[in-house]
Design a protein around this motif. Structure first.
Motif, PDB file in Angstrom:
ATOM      1  N   UNK A  91       4.723 -79.662  34.927  1.00 47.14           N
ATOM      2  CA  UNK A  91       3.258 -79.560  34.979  1.00 47.14           C
ATOM      3  C   UNK A  91       2.702 -80.252  36.213  1.00 47.14           C
ATOM      4  N   UNK A  92       3.280 -81.415  36.562  1.00 48.63           N
ATOM      5  CA  UNK A  92       2.825 -82.127  37.756  1.00 48.63           C
ATOM      6  C   UNK A  92       3.061 -81.278  39.004  1.00 48.63           C
ATOM      7  N   UNK A  93       4.227 -80.642  39.079  1.00 52.33           N
ATOM      8  CA  UNK A  93       4.515 -79.772  40.216  1.00 52.33           C
ATOM      9  C   UNK A  93       3.547 -78.590  40.250  1.00 52.33           C
ATOM     10  N   UNK A  94       3.247 -78.039  39.083  1.00 48.05           N
ATOM     11  CA  UNK A  94       2.296 -76.926  39.004  1.00 48.05           C
ATOM     12  C   UNK A  94       0.908 -77.358  39.471  1.00 48.05           C
ATOM     13  N   UNK A  95       0.491 -78.582  39.106  1.00 47.19           N
ATOM     14  CA  UNK A  95      -0.814 -79.084  39.539  1.00 47.19           C
ATOM     15  C   UNK A  95      -0.855 -79.214  41.056  1.00 47.19           C
ATOM     16  N   UNK A 133      -1.041 -84.015  34.356  1.00 40.05           N
ATOM     17  CA  UNK A 133       0.068 -83.418  33.601  1.00 40.05           C
ATOM     18  C   UNK A 133       0.296 -84.133  32.273  1.00 40.05           C
ATOM     19  N   UNK A 134       0.206 -85.454  32.307  1.00 39.79           N
ATOM     20  CA  UNK A 134       0.428 -86.215  31.073  1.00 39.79           C
ATOM     21  C   UNK A 134      -0.639 -85.925  30.033  1.00 39.79           C
ATOM     22  N   UNK A 135      -1.895 -85.871  30.466  1.00 41.00           N
ATOM     23  CA  UNK A 135      -2.968 -85.591  29.513  1.00 41.00           C
ATOM     24  C   UNK A 135      -2.872 -84.174  28.970  1.00 41.00           C
ATOM     25  N   UNK A 136      -2.492 -83.216  29.824  1.00 41.65           N
ATOM     26  CA  UNK A 136      -2.338 -81.837  29.362  1.00 41.65           C
ATOM     27  C   UNK A 136      -1.218 -81.751  28.331  1.00 41.65           C
ATOM     28  N   UNK A 168       1.968 -90.081  47.593  1.00 44.67           N
ATOM     29  CA  UNK A 168       2.008 -90.891  46.374  1.00 44.67           C
ATOM     30  C   UNK A 168       0.695 -90.803  45.616  1.00 44.67           C
ATOM     31  N   UNK A 169      -0.418 -90.802  46.350  1.00 48.42           N
ATOM     32  CA  UNK A 169      -1.720 -90.667  45.704  1.00 48.42           C
ATOM     33  C   UNK A 169      -1.825 -89.336  44.975  1.00 48.42           C
ATOM     34  N   UNK A 170      -1.402 -88.266  45.651  1.00 48.95           N
ATOM     35  CA  UNK A 170      -1.436 -86.944  45.021  1.00 48.95           C
ATOM     36  C   UNK A 170      -0.506 -86.895  43.818  1.00 48.95           C
ATOM     37  N   UNK A 171       0.636 -87.556  43.923  1.00 50.90           N
ATOM     38  CA  UNK A 171       1.591 -87.574  42.815  1.00 50.90           C
ATOM     39  C   UNK A 171       1.000 -88.231  41.580  1.00 50.90           C
ATOM     40  N   UNK A 172       0.413 -89.420  41.764  1.00 57.66           N
ATOM     41  CA  UNK A 172      -0.139 -90.152  40.620  1.00 57.66           C
ATOM     42  C   UNK A 172      -1.244 -89.340  39.955  1.00 57.66           C
ATOM     43  N   UNK A 173      -2.103 -88.732  40.756  1.00 53.47           N
ATOM     44  CA  UNK A 173      -3.171 -87.906  40.188  1.00 53.47           C
ATOM     45  C   UNK A 173      -2.592 -86.720  39.426  1.00 53.47           C
ATOM     46  N   UNK A 174      -1.586 -86.075  39.999  1.00 56.77           N
ATOM     47  CA  UNK A 174      -0.979 -84.912  39.357  1.00 56.77           C
ATOM     48  C   UNK A 174      -0.286 -85.300  38.062  1.00 56.77           C
TER      49      UNK A 174
END
Length: 427
Positions: A160-164, A139-142, A129-135
């Motif tokens: 994008x989140x998955x790519x991160x 992704x949102x800012x990109x 979950x921590x990694x998800x929120x960061x990703x």
């Protein structure tokens, strides 16, 4: 992205190598070298705490409290709770100076089942979950920077989140040095962003513009469950204060550097966070604050990207599980004060039982309060994870049932990950 999530297992166990002497196989422990000094310890904790949370959590805190004044109070309470918890972790880290953090403390205090459940929820919920929120934050800012409102969709954000996530995994697999440099780069970027925000807020105050700070406690919420949600968001931003305990065996002179690292890093983070939140309120109106993404639409995890959800529900779910775990750690701290094999051990730090009791009461509140408004989806998911962990523990851990071929899989994973069980764990 910090490296704790990727290396936590390797840092918590001792690798064993085998040598042959006279036809007899001998096992030799390979201890992790003590490479972290006081500056490294402080930077480790600060780097673990300061992340996407301070950009995401403020909206959740304001939503739960309803007013600027109560929002700042919630941040202060979050800081006090985190600092008290950090003090308890400092004492436990010196009492049981082994890498592993809460796992080691619960194993010593209560046995295998609670210790297993801590590892289970960290592996299945908290770290993903921590990694998800960061990703999702990245992704949102990109997507906001690269696309207009018409092009930006949840689908692109998920991709994008998955790519991160995949990119970070590849970087960590390819090279520890490359991963460390990447962490430094992201740390510089996020700290630089916070300094810009603080600078803007100080400038606004200097010219006499106080923004919505003047509204004080106007519009404060009276919902008890809302306060719990606000604290979940605030505590999420402070999460990481106990991470140095996971690698205490790498710390030089832990009796001195562990408590100093925790104390100095918490003081630094509290000052930065309070300045950032004051700056937010001088730079944004309340509507702008609540409509800003920095908590935008999200999904439950890379493995659950097809499930709808939001960052707030993810934070609530992980907060519920995390603070249930911390509550058990507080109970363990109290138990060690009275157990015959631990009560008389010399301690550099002796945290009063009253501190752990206060944190325990707040943990109970954080676990119970969300259910006052009914059972929400995120808490039902948390209970299902706990139930699944219990179902797996008793047949496979307690009764040692094994599936055909499981031994080969375990050996393969140990070779691939370069890990092995420590000698002090009973077979």
């Amino acid at each position: 992205m910090d490296l704790l999530e990727n290396n936590i297992i390797k840092l918590c166990i001792l690798v064993r190598t085998r040598t042959m002497e006279g036809g007899i196989t001998k096992e030799m422990e390979v201890h992790v070298p003590r490479r972290l000094g006081l500056p490294s310890g402080v930077s480790f904790i600060v780097g673990s705490i300061i992340g996407s949370g301070i950009f995401i959590s403020p909206k959740g805190v304001l939503l739960g409290t309803g007013s600027v004044g109560l929002c700042l109070v919630a941040w202060g309470v979050s800081a006090v709770i985190s600092f008290c918890g950090a003090l308890v972790m400092a004492e436990l880290g010196l009492l049981l100076p082994k890498s592993g953090g809460p796992y080691i403390y619960l194993l010593k205090a209560f046995g295998n089942f609670p210790a297993f459940m801590v590892v289970w929820v960290h592996a299945v919920v908290i770290i993903p979950a921590s990694l998800l929120v960061k990703s999702l934050t990245v992704a949102e800012y990109i997507s906001r920077a690269a696309m207009d409102d018409c092009q930006q969709t949840q689908g692109w954000t998920k991709i994008m989140a998955a790519f991160v996530i995949i990119s970070v995994t590849i970087v960590n697999v390819l090279s520890v040095q490359l991963a460390a440099r990447t962490q430094i780069l992201f740390t510089v970027i996020k700290v630089g962003g916070l300094l810009v925000i603080i600078g803007g807020g100080i400038y606004q105050l200097f010219i006499g513009h106080t923004g919505i700070l003047d509204t004080g406690f106007e519009g404060s919420s009276t919902a008890i469950s809302g306060y719990a949600a606000a604290l979940y968001s605030g505590l999420w931003a402070f999460d990481g204060w106990g991470n140095l305990n996971f690698v205490v065996e790498e710390l030089k002179n832990p009796r001195r550097n562990l408590p100093l690292s925790i104390g100095l890093s918490m003081l630094l983070v509290v000052v930065v966070y309070m300045l950032v939140n004051v700056s937010y309120f001088t730079l944004l109106t309340k509507d702008e604050f609540l409509s800003s993404w920095a908590v935008g639409e999200a999904l439950l995890a890379f493995l659950f990207l097809s499930l709808p959800g939001n960052v707030g529900s993810i934070i609530n779910m992980t907060g519920f599980i995390s603070w249930a775990t911390y509550g058990l750690v507080m109970v363990a701290h109290i138990v060690f004060k009275f157990r015959s094999d631990t009560k008389d051990i010399p301690r550099l730090i002796r945290v009063p039982i009253a501190v752990s009791l206060v944190v325990l009461v707040l943990c109970l509140y954080l676990v119970v309060a969300p259910f006052l408004d009914g059972l929400h989806t995120e808490y039902a998911f948390a209970f299902s994870v706990l139930a699944l962990g219990a179902l797996l523990y008793f047949p496979f851990i307690y009764f040692r049932f094994s599936l055909p071929g499981s031994g080969f899989v375990y050996q393969l994973l140990q070779l691939f990950l370069d890990v092995a069980p420590p000698q002090h764990i009973k077979e």
